[in-house]
Design a protein around this motif. Structure first.
Motif, mmCIF file in Angstrom:
data_model
loop_
_atom_site.group_PDB
_atom_site.id
_atom_site.type_symbol
_atom_site.label_atom_id
_atom_site.label_comp_id
_atom_site.label_asym_id
_atom_site.label_seq_id
_atom_site.Cartn_x
_atom_site.Cartn_y
_atom_site.Cartn_z
ATOM 1 N N MET A 78 33.925 19.077 61.431
ATOM 2 C CA MET A 78 32.669 18.491 61.135
ATOM 3 C C MET A 78 31.984 18.588 62.671
ATOM 4 S SD MET A 78 31.302 16.171 58.780
ATOM 5 C CE MET A 78 32.014 14.586 58.431
ATOM 6 N N MET A 79 32.772 18.226 64.069
ATOM 7 C CA MET A 79 32.732 18.266 65.008
ATOM 8 C C MET A 79 33.455 19.166 65.813
ATOM 9 S SD MET A 79 33.964 14.498 66.259
ATOM 10 C CE MET A 79 33.229 13.661 68.160
ATOM 11 N N ASP A 82 30.026 21.304 64.920
ATOM 12 C CA ASP A 82 28.629 20.596 64.930
ATOM 13 C C ASP A 82 27.921 22.357 65.701
ATOM 14 O OD1 ASP A 82 27.285 18.368 66.333
ATOM 15 O OD2 ASP A 82 27.667 19.134 67.824
ATOM 16 N N ASP A 83 26.439 21.795 65.536
ATOM 17 C CA ASP A 83 25.308 22.696 66.072
ATOM 18 C C ASP A 83 25.872 22.882 67.867
ATOM 19 O OD1 ASP A 83 25.330 24.269 64.029
ATOM 20 O OD2 ASP A 83 23.237 23.411 63.918
ATOM 21 N N TYR A 85 27.894 21.069 69.819
ATOM 22 C CA TYR A 85 28.613 21.738 70.746
ATOM 23 C C TYR A 85 28.916 23.186 70.785
ATOM 24 C CZ TYR A 85 33.678 21.416 72.054
ATOM 25 O OH TYR A 85 35.081 21.531 72.282
ATOM 26 N N ASP A 342 25.307 9.862 59.426
ATOM 27 C CA ASP A 342 24.789 10.745 59.859
ATOM 28 C C ASP A 342 23.137 10.732 58.731
ATOM 29 O OD1 ASP A 342 26.152 10.511 61.665
ATOM 30 O OD2 ASP A 342 26.495 12.098 61.616
#
Length: 549
Positions: A78-79, A82-83, A85, A342
């Motif tokens: 997911m990281m 991540d948008d 990043y 989250d």
């Protein structure tokens, strides 16, 4: 002989050759590029390969260490997607006209620094995760193989630090232990090490030196000591302790099947704490009488959205059926504080340990609470399920819970859905609950004392802050008096009281808890048989008489 001290992640003694693991230094140069679109295409391919590798690590971890611990690799995926990043990487590539390697390294450093500066311990740990995914992307972009810890024979692995991805790739047959210069007891790597049962030390006061490579080493997980090139006296002493540990483990196996009854006839329930259904095998293997704490929040932490009623029902039913009539106490979700999801969209809190967590979320978001309760009541048909509510501070909260429970039961009845009649208890984790436990006892079927939070709130000490270790006393008289008072008030009301926090496994307190009349101890599966041995060898009456003298 050199002697170093670290923080113990998992006990036991390891003796063997040392293998120093040093990561390849990623050499990142800032290079001008003519075609940013082509550079972003390179980055896109690297990201896709990184996600593929992380999925492979997730599948491996799932088999070896269970779903809860494998979840870190889902987090890493997911990281990587991540948008924020990815937008940072793209912005650097396009605005500066530079190579993807430089953009990834810069973004990784910026994000890691941002996480490291946060107040919350859990969020600070995420800095290591950002560095891990950035290192993976750089390795792929550079066309290199992702590093892994290799050993041709069983060895003690010594490293500056080990990322979760490196730890899960350890061949348990080839690794006796690992010792790292950095790292914390709350890192994912430490959690994985405990689950894999590898003796390990983190935050060890040493300088990584290749001269150690190939030398004989000893890791003493009990004292947190690492010996390099030990002298003969130390080596013989440690070999003897290692043999004693093995003999002790073998002896404990003879206690399986025996009742938990003291010499003078006092019975105690010995239950296990678990985080997911993957832990059920160790519960059965260690002969636990039941499950005293099933941490249902891991079902939520492992998902990207709220788990459905059906998903939860299937898990609770499987636990109940597997335990074959033994009591299974399932704690309703304990999200908040150091456990964040989250998709709950929680507002930022200056002090989350004192904020909206556990039962406070359930009572302010009843739709989430009702979904879980429906699943629990439906599953209770298939075994001896009990429901436990965390972080209670007042009688009013318990009555609010009862009202919601009645609404759930009415809904199920009107829909023609079969459900059972599970016991309902509460956790005593706050001084408020302990002090009014006489009133709370009239409202519930049992108490379970959560000594971790009770100790923290009583002493006003953050247990995860290593700077406060000199001030933290797990045997503080105030905590022990509260436990005794809670047990006494439970018995006056005709209900039972247990302990499910870390103090329950503290063998130096077992006799004291027996003297207080504690009815149940719920601990990690590996602590069941050692506690049974103490119980079988104790005469509670004599112990009490000895205290009075």
């Amino acid at each position: 002989m050199q002697v170093y001290n670290g923080k113990s992640v998992f006990g036991g003694i390891a003796i063997g050759k040392i293998s120093v693991y040093q990561k390849k230094e990623q050499q990142v140069k800032r290079v001008k590029v003519e075609d940013p679109d082509q550079e972003m295409a390179r980055y896109g391919k690297a990201k896709a390969e990184g996600i593929r590798q992380l999925q492979g690590l997730y599948d491996k971890a799932l088999k070896e260490v269970g779903e809860a611990n494998a979840a870190i690799f889902e987090v890493h995926q997911m990281m990587m997607e991540d948008d924020g990043y990815n937008e940072s990487v793209e912005n650097i590539v396009r605005s500066q006209g530079v190579n993807a390697e430089y953009a990834v390294a810069t973004t990784g450093d910026n994000y890691a620094q941002m996480f490291s500066a946060m107040d919350d311990d859990y969020m600070r740990e995420r800095a290591a995760d950002v560095r891990d995914i950035s290192e993976r992307l750089l390795t792929i972009l550079n066309g290199e193989d992702t590093g892994s810890v290799d050993a041709d024979e069983p060895k003690i692995i010594v490293a500056e630090d080990l990322a979760p991805s490196e730890t899960v790739q350890l061949d348990k047959d080839k690794v006796l232990s690992f010792v790292t210069v950095k790292g914390s007891l709350n890192s994912h790597t430490a959690i994985l090490a405990r689950t894999m049962a590898i003796p390990a030390l983190v935050n060890t006061s040493m300088t990584l030196d290749s001269v150690m490579d190939g030398k004989l080493g000893i890791v003493d997980g009990a004292s947190g000591t690492f010996y390099v090139d030990p002298d003969e006296k130390t080596l013989e002493e440690m070999k003897k302790r290692q043999e004693e540990d093995l003999s002790r483990k073998q002896l404990l196996q003879t206690l399986k099947g025996k009742d938990n009854v003291t010499l003078d006839g006092q019975k105690v329930m010995l239950y296990a704490n678990i985080g997911n259904i993957k832990d059920l095998a160790t519960v059965i293997q260690n002969d636990a009488g039941g499950i005293g704490l099933f941490r249902s929040e891991f079902i939520y932490l492992e998902k990207e959205d709220f788990p459905t009623e059906e998903e939860q029902f299937q898990i609770y039913r499987q636990v109940a059926q597997t335990m074959a009539g033994k009591r299974v106490i399932i704690r309703t979700l304990d999200i908040g504080a150091d456990k964040q999801c989250d998709y709950f969209h929680m507002e930022h809190e200056e002090n989350p340990a004192l904020g909206c967590r556990a039962i406070r979320i359930c009572l302010t978001r009843p739709e989430i609470f009702k979904t879980q309760l429906r699943a629990l009541f439906r599953a209770s048909v298939f075994g001896r399920i009990a429901i436990m509510y965390p972080m209670i501070t007042s009688v009013q909260e318990v009555r609010q819970i009862k009202k919601i429970v009645e609404e759930v039961k009415q809904e199920l009845t009107s829909q023609g859905v079969e459900f059972g009649n599970p016991e309902q208890g509460i956790m005593i984790e706050t001084p408020a609950a302990a002090i009014i436990s006489d009133n709370l006892a009239k409202e519930v079927d049992f108490f379970s004392i959560g000594t971790n939070d009770l100790s923290q709130y009583t002493m006003a000490i953050d247990r995860q802050n290593p700077q406060l270790d000199p001030f933290f006393d797990p045997h503080h008289p105030a905590v022990l008096r509260m436990i005794s008072m809670v047990v006494e008030n439970a018995h006056k009301a005709g209900i039972w009281a247990g302990i499910c926090g870390e103090l329950g496994a503290d063998q130096s307190l077992t006799k004291e808890f027996l003297a207080m009349g504690v009815d149940e101890l719920s601990v990690s599966p590996g602590s069941i048989l050692p506690l049974r041995k103490i119980i079988l060898e104790t005469n509670v009456g004599e112990y009490k008489a000895g205290k009075e003298c």
